[in-house]
Design a protein around this motif. Structure first.
Motif, mmCIF file in Angstrom:
data_model
loop_
_atom_site.group_PDB
_atom_site.id
_atom_site.type_symbol
_atom_site.label_atom_id
_atom_site.label_comp_id
_atom_site.label_asym_id
_atom_site.label_seq_id
_atom_site.Cartn_x
_atom_site.Cartn_y
_atom_site.Cartn_z
ATOM 1 N N GLU A 96 0.862 -1.290 -0.023
ATOM 2 C CA GLU A 96 -0.004 0.072 0.043
ATOM 3 C C GLU A 96 0.987 1.407 0.065
ATOM 4 O OE1 GLU A 96 -2.278 -0.397 3.488
ATOM 5 O OE2 GLU A 96 -3.914 -1.659 2.545
ATOM 6 N N LYS A 97 1.894 1.186 0.787
ATOM 7 C CA LYS A 97 3.178 2.123 0.848
ATOM 8 C C LYS A 97 3.343 2.589 -0.530
ATOM 9 C CE LYS A 97 6.597 4.140 3.613
ATOM 10 N NZ LYS A 97 7.642 3.978 4.628
ATOM 11 N N ALA A 98 3.880 1.544 -1.462
ATOM 12 C CA ALA A 98 4.412 1.719 -2.518
ATOM 13 C C ALA A 98 3.505 2.060 -3.685
ATOM 14 C CB ALA A 98 5.097 0.246 -3.088
ATOM 15 N N ILE A 99 2.129 1.777 -3.568
ATOM 16 C CA ILE A 99 1.343 2.081 -4.493
ATOM 17 C C ILE A 99 1.029 3.708 -3.955
ATOM 18 C CG2 ILE A 99 -1.116 2.080 -5.337
ATOM 19 C CD1 ILE A 99 -0.994 -1.000 -4.589
ATOM 20 N N THR A 100 0.864 4.091 -3.000
ATOM 21 C CA THR A 100 0.671 5.513 -2.478
ATOM 22 C C THR A 100 1.816 6.488 -3.117
ATOM 23 O OG1 THR A 100 -0.587 5.042 -0.621
ATOM 24 C CG2 THR A 100 0.308 7.088 -0.595
#
Length: 209
Positions: A96-100
């Motif tokens: 999720e952090k990478a996508i954000t």
């Protein structure tokens, strides 16, 4: 697949890099406004801050400029993605952090992304496969994270689902740029990101099965 060589008469690598960076910035604004085919090399030279003669010391054709634009954009997105991909462990939270982070990068480079998608079709037959390969490499970065989540037993997906989800993530980030005429009137980047995270990941976690 090796990088396509753009021929130049200049030997100074630092100067080549500097001039081509100017060229890319000048070309992006013109391609966005007028499109690749309606933009002239003389206009690119002027927008870049040097003469048409100087321009042709660093390239051989207008198509070379388009290639440099696409190559530069993908390289910047890739480098900035890699900054956030060096995460400890493979968890849904890391993904999720990478996508954000990826969505934020697209937001900051949305003019460049828009130009690339409008004009990449005009790349030469030898240049297009190389540029597309760079896109697949970035999709592969998300695939690696997803496979890590499967290994840590946080996701349940088969191979086809993994590959499609990786592409889906990549395209949803780009959509923020090429559908911005509507999206950005109705959503903040944070709202868009949070909704997309629900759409992208909710059906694949172990908890949802």
């Amino acid at each position: 697949m090796s990088k396509r060589e753009v021929l130049t008469s200049i030997k100074d690598e630092r100067l080549i890099e500097e001039r081509r960076t100017q060229m890319v910035k000048g070309a992006v604004s013109l391609f966005k406004e007028k499109g690749f085919h309606r933009t002239t090399t003389r206009e690119i030279a002027k927008s870049s801050g040097f003469s048409i003669g100087t321009l042709y010391e660093y390239i051989q054709s207008k198509e070379d400029v388009l290639y440099l634009v696409c190559d530069s954009i993908y390289e910047e997105v890739r480098e900035r993605l890699e900054e956030e991909m060096h995460l400890e462990g493979y968890t849904v939270q890391c993904l999720e952090k990478a996508i954000t982070h990826y969505f934020k990068v697209i937001n900051e480079l949305q003019d460049e992304v828009l130009v690339m998608y409008q004009e990449a079709k005009s790349l030469s037959k030898d240049a297009l496969p190389y540029v597309l390969k760079k896109e697949l490499e970035m999709v592969g970065m998300f695939e690696t994270l997803i496979r890590g989540c499967i290994q840590s037993e946080q996701f349940l997906l088969d191979d086809k689902e993994i590959k499609l989800l990786s592409h889906h993530i990549f395209v949803q980030g780009q959509m923020w740029a090429f559908r911005r005429w509507w999206l950005q009137q109705h959503y903040t980047l944070e709202e868009y990101t949070n909704i997309q995270l629900k759409f992208l990941l909710k059906d694949f976690s172990v908890q949802s099965v």
